[in-house]
Scaffold this active site. Structure first.
Site, PDB file in Angstrom:
ATOM      1  N   LYS A  61       0.848  -1.194   0.000  1.00 18.68           N
ATOM      2  CA  LYS A  61       0.000   0.000   0.000  1.00 18.68           C
ATOM      3  C   LYS A  61       0.883   1.244   0.000  1.00 18.68           C
ATOM      4  CE  LYS A  61      -3.823   1.975   2.752  1.00 18.68           C
ATOM      5  NZ  LYS A  61      -4.673   1.737   3.956  1.00 18.68           N
ATOM      6  N   SER A 135      -9.243   1.676   3.273  1.00 21.92           N
ATOM      7  CA  SER A 135      -8.442   2.448   2.334  1.00 21.92           C
ATOM      8  C   SER A 135      -7.431   1.589   1.579  1.00 21.92           C
ATOM      9  CB  SER A 135      -7.702   3.559   3.101  1.00 21.92           C
ATOM     10  OG  SER A 135      -6.838   3.018   4.088  1.00 21.92           O
ATOM     11  N   SER A 159      -9.583  -0.421   7.483  1.00 21.39           N
ATOM     12  CA  SER A 159      -9.059  -0.263   6.126  1.00 21.39           C
ATOM     13  C   SER A 159      -8.443  -1.522   5.543  1.00 21.39           C
ATOM     14  CB  SER A 159      -8.027   0.872   6.090  1.00 21.39           C
ATOM     15  OG  SER A 159      -8.657   2.114   6.317  1.00 21.39           O
TER      16      SER A 159
END
Length: 608
Positions: A61, A135, A159
């Site tokens: 990420k 996210s 997330s």
């Protein structure tokens, strides 16, 4: 997974070339660079080096540093190029895994939808009309598409769990601090966590195990406490919400959750219905309370300078957080403490809490029409977890209207292994079969606290009367073991029946005895020893593979009149054979069975 890192990298690059969900990526490393690193990993393994993750590729990420790649946090104007990787990434690459590139995310990890990014809204892997969840949107999608073997995300409010549920994969969220967060762009620093997204539990656990633990340059990292459990109980009690706790879900989603809970019950768990109101009330604090100030502390100064590539929703959330007074933050901390106390009281006697991971799976259009409202609803069952310092594992648990449905197993801090064991009772095996692996049968894996070995040979064996003394202390079965041919076993008097194991002196005849090896938390082993009744002792037991482990022995005086049952080879065989009507020979004080039949006999069958 292919046999070499080079082959696996080529396979991943071929999948990338197919162009599925290109918006999931922000940066992909050059092919030549990836192949050169793969060649180095192959050379290391060829030289005999043990690399537990060799032959695997992973994604990161883009709020986690990878040396040489820009870290954008989903905002091009924020980008910087780190010289070194985050410790979590560095540990994975040292273990042989190869980082393929950086993935898209809700900007500054602010969101649960996966649409708040100038790099594009990330669409769900199985339905391009629906959001991927955020996210950690890109990381979840590239795992679901099979491009990588696992991916790193972060999880502050869900997330790493929400996108896992929307892709039908696993999202493993460790206890806060077990995996270092240095080298991670903060979202809400006290509640940030590096997570693993993977196709199944074993892959997630292997990666988490490699990343976990304190080390140089990781001052915020926590270590496993001495009493952290190594396994779920054999028949775990699991809390589930009452009907009021599920009102946020449609009838179809409630039915899917009920089916997952029943699957858990069928696998041996005891379900306890509880009122989850304190959890849901605490969940509202992260976005709607004083804790939102952590968002402003993380990136508020940058956002105040203003750039053209800020997501409007993110800008609004962070700017509003900057107006929260300090007294509200303090008041909400006190409120959270009260709610946590109430919530933990509800879980008293329960190993874990089972919840839906999300209450719905919105479309892109629904999020566009109400970006703040839909996002907030997605955190209904996830926002409170890090606020209350809990561990969690999100796993697939069926489908609703053809799309993935997921649940989350939530356990106390450092009970990560408990959560994983219970989750394994719900999620299908990695091969897609209906087989499940539970705490009774699961092999010991690296993910979880370190344990101390204990060899048992009698009443503490699996299924025997004193085995609950082990499982109640969080012990985990490693597997069968056999001693070196240096021991004899006697049937001791008393209730429950139990054997006494004694090592024979050098030069005297001994035999191999079969038992089980368990792993215990360090604190539990100490308490176990303190409570051990005479004549039992703990000492060093030599195994037939050369290992020396702590195990059950007995004082030599206890076998003076005790029948020798060594010839049976193990305690269960002795118990299962019917009496033969003859007397067993006692063991002498030297630890061996003398010739003849001297000694007081107790009517126990002879060894044959």
């Amino acid at each position: 997974m292919n046999g070499t890192s080079t082959a696996r990298v080529r396979q991943a690059l071929a999948r990338l070339a197919e162009g599925e969900r290109p918006e999931a990526w922000i940066t992909v490393r050059p092919e030549a660079e990836l192949l050169a690193e793969a060649a180095r990993v192959d050379a290391r393994t060829a030289a005999g080096e043990e690399l537990p993750l060799a032959g695997q590729v992973f994604a990161v990420k883009d709020n986690i540093d990878v040396a040489g790649l820009p870290t954008t946090a989903g905002c091009p104007g924020y980008a910087y190029r780190p010289r070194s990787s985050a410790p979590a990434v560095a540990r994975l690459t040292e273990a042989g895994a190869i980082a393929l590139g950086k993935t898209n995310l809700d900007q500054f990890a602010t969101g649960l939808v996966g649409t708040r990014s100038p790099y594009g809204a990330v669409r769900a892997a199985h339905d391009p009309e629906r959001v991927s969840g955020g996210s950690s949107s890109g990381s979840a999608v590239v795992v679901a598409l099979g491009i990588v073997d696992f991916a790193l995300g972060t999880d502050t409010a869900g997330s790493g769990r929400v996108p896992a549920a929307f892709q039908g994969i696993v999202g493993l969220k460790p206890t806060l601090g077990l995996v270092p967060t240095e080298g991670v762009v903060p979202a809400a620093r006290p509640f940030d966590c590096v997570t693993v997204l993977a196709p199944g539990l074993p892959a997630a656990e292997r990666a988490a195990a490699v990343m976990a633990g304190p080390g140089p340059g990781t001052p915020s990292t926590r270590d496993w406490p001495a009493d952290a459990p190594l396994a779920a109980p054999p028949r775990p009690r699991v809390a589930v919400p009452d009907e009021a706790g599920l009102v946020a879900m449609s009838p179809a989603w409630r039915a899917a959750f009920t089916a997952a809970a029943q699957r858990l019950r069928a696998a041996g768990a005891e379900l306890i219905t509880v009122d989850i109101a304190p959890f849901l009330e605490a969940a509202e604090l992260l976005y709607g309370g004083g804790f939102a100030a952590e968002r402003h502390a993380a990136v508020g100064e940058f956002i105040a300078r203003g750039t053209d590539d800020l997501d409007p929703s993110v800008r609004r959330i962070v700017q509003d957080a900057g107006r929260i007074p300090a007294h509200r933050y303090a008041a909400d901390r006190a409120r959270l403490e009260r709610l946590t106390h109430q919530a933990m009281a509800l879980l008293d006697g329960c190993a874990a809490l089972l919840l839906p991971t999300a209450p719905e799976h919105p479309t892109l259009a629904e999020v566009a029409a109400d970006p703040i409202g839909v996002n907030n609803r997605l955190g209904t069952y996830t926002n409170f977890v890090n606020l209350m310092d809990l561990s969690a594992v999100a796993v697939p648990a069926g489908s609703v209207a053809g799309g993935p449905f997921g649940v989350t197993v939530i356990a106390r801090a450092f009970a990560d292994r408990v959560a994983a064991d219970i989750a394994a009772l719900i999620t299908p095996a990695p091969d897609g079969s209906d087989a499940v692996t539970g705490p009774d049968t699961a092999p010991v894996v690296a993910w979880g606290p370190p344990g101390l070995p204990l060899a048992v040979f009698g009443a503490h064996l699996s299924g025997q009367p004193l085995n609950p003394q082990l499982t109640a202390r969080g012990a985990r079965l490693v597997g069968p073991v056999r001693t070196a041919p240096r021991y004899r076993m006697a049937a001791l008097p008393g209730s429950p029946p139990r054997p006494g194991l004694l090592r024979v002196p050098d030069g005297e005849e001994g035999r191999c005895v079969t038992g089980e090896l368990w792993a215990l938390p360090a604190a539990a082993l100490g308490r176990f020893l303190a409570a051990l009744p005479e004549p039992m002792t703990l000492g060093r037991v030599l195994l037939d593979d050369g290992r020396s482990v702590t195990g059950f022995l007995c004082e030599s005086y206890a076998v003076l009149d005790a029948p020798d049952i060594t010839a049976h080879g193990d305690w269960r065989s002795y118990l299962n054979e019917p009496p033969a009507g003859c007397a067993a020979r006692p063991i002498s004080s030297s630890g061996h069975a003398p010739s003849g039949s001297e000694g007081v006999l107790r009517g126990v069958r002879c060894p044959g």
